[in-house]
Design an enzyme around this catalytic site. Structure first.
Site, mmCIF file in Angstrom:
data_model
loop_
_atom_site.group_PDB
_atom_site.id
_atom_site.type_symbol
_atom_site.label_atom_id
_atom_site.label_comp_id
_atom_site.label_asym_id
_atom_site.label_seq_id
_atom_site.Cartn_x
_atom_site.Cartn_y
_atom_site.Cartn_z
ATOM 1 N N HIS A 34 0.853 -1.187 0.000
ATOM 2 C CA HIS A 34 0.000 0.000 0.000
ATOM 3 C C HIS A 34 0.896 1.246 0.000
ATOM 4 C CE1 HIS A 34 1.032 0.159 4.252
ATOM 5 N NE2 HIS A 34 0.486 -1.025 4.449
ATOM 6 N N HIS A 37 4.071 1.239 2.190
ATOM 7 C CA HIS A 37 5.215 0.580 1.563
ATOM 8 C C HIS A 37 5.785 1.454 0.450
ATOM 9 C CE1 HIS A 37 2.757 -2.971 2.984
ATOM 10 N NE2 HIS A 37 3.937 -3.255 3.523
ATOM 11 N N GLU A 147 7.751 3.513 10.572
ATOM 12 C CA GLU A 147 7.649 3.861 11.990
ATOM 13 C C GLU A 147 6.331 3.405 12.603
ATOM 14 O OE1 GLU A 147 8.467 8.046 12.121
ATOM 15 O OE2 GLU A 147 10.622 7.757 11.738
ATOM 16 N N ARG A 186 -3.674 -5.128 6.878
ATOM 17 C CA ARG A 186 -4.783 -5.744 7.610
ATOM 18 C C ARG A 186 -6.058 -4.901 7.583
ATOM 19 N NH1 ARG A 186 -0.314 -7.869 10.722
ATOM 20 N NH2 ARG A 186 -0.472 -10.144 10.808
#
Length: 279
Positions: A34, A37, A147, A186
């Protein structure tokens, strides 16, 4: 962009780059990429001559009752995103290629004992083992981590220092949806009602950012943040904690640099979020 499935093939390509004096950056992922990334890949592209993205759903970081089989996968989509962002190589192995003997592992104790490590006791051992393998295979100059997984980032930094990896670890900021929800693979598990309920995490983070101040009691901060989450009927708190940014040990007073982190179940889906505060 090239795609490799085996370790020897991957090493051969990267060794050729190294012989040319090119720098290599690595973005380790479990796929179903997504925008979060994407931000890592973009940063890697800016700072290195060659960009390697690993796409591997790592079985050793999933507990026996976790979502390994159900974890979302879409390699075709991942490949298109990587290519559009300028990746040079995707390393996409099978578990049998990565694990000869699963009893060989890397464990960074201490930092793994708190936060997510309390309820996912083997998780970070699996993370450290697979990341160590990827570091040996790709031999990167730099590696990029989000992070949002703040505990993971701290553990990887310590592993690199303690085990003498000659690799720079680059942390990249959390990427959020327009309404504040932290990007996560998720999130696709959430139905529309759960997706709306999940906003209690980012609201709690916003609350914490607003009220935190040097010298305040951690319990006072966490009580206010928990109240935001508990107001959402679909939410079940795993933890909301304030910990030392370096050791991951819980703090009683906000008197040093801290990480304020949470894990919350929305239905059956476990989501995480956090923010950092520097005194």
């Amino acid at each position: 962009m090239q795609v490799t499935k085996t370790i020897p093939e991957t090493r051969e390509i990267i060794k050729a780059w190294k012989k040319e004096g090119l720098t290599v950056g690595l973005v380790p992922t479990m796929g179903f990429l997504h925008e979060g990334h994407g931000s890592l890949i973009k940063k890697c592209r800016e700072q290195n001559d060659k960009v390697v993205v690993s796409v591997f759903v790592n079985p050793t970081q999933f507990g026996p009752n976790e979502d390994l089989a159900a974890y979302p996968r879409d390699f075709e989509r991942d490949s298109a995103l990587c290519e559009s962002l300028g990746a040079d190589l995707i390393f996409h192995p099978e578990p049998e290629d990565m694990y000869d003997d699963p009893r060989a592992y890397v464990s960074i104790e201490g930092l793994s004992d708190h936060l997510c490590g309390r309820t996912r006791p083997i998780h970070f051992r699996g993370v450290c083992t697979v990341v160590s393998k990827l570091f040996h295979i790709a031999a990167p100059d730099r590696a990029y981590f989000g992070e949002k997984d703040a505990q993971q980032l701290a553990i990887i930094r310590k592993m690199v220092k303690d085990l003498n990896f000659d690799i720079e670890i680059v942390g990249c900021p959390i990427v959020r949806e327009a309404d504040g929800l932290a990007k996560s693979s998720r999130n696709t598990y959430l139905n529309p009602e759960e997706r709306q309920a999940a906003l209690c995490l980012s609201r709690s983070v916003a609350c914490g950012r607003e009220i935190i101040k040097t010298g305040m009691k951690a319990e006072e901060l966490l009580t206010e943040m928990k109240a935001v989450i508990e107001a959402e009927p679909m939410a079940k708190i795993d933890y909301v904690s304030a910990v030392d940014a370096l050791t991951m040990e819980p703090v009683e007073t906000i008197d040093r640099d801290v990480l304020v982190a949470m894990a919350v179940y929305i239905g059956k889906t476990r989501l995480i979020d956090n923010f950092s505060y520097q005194v």
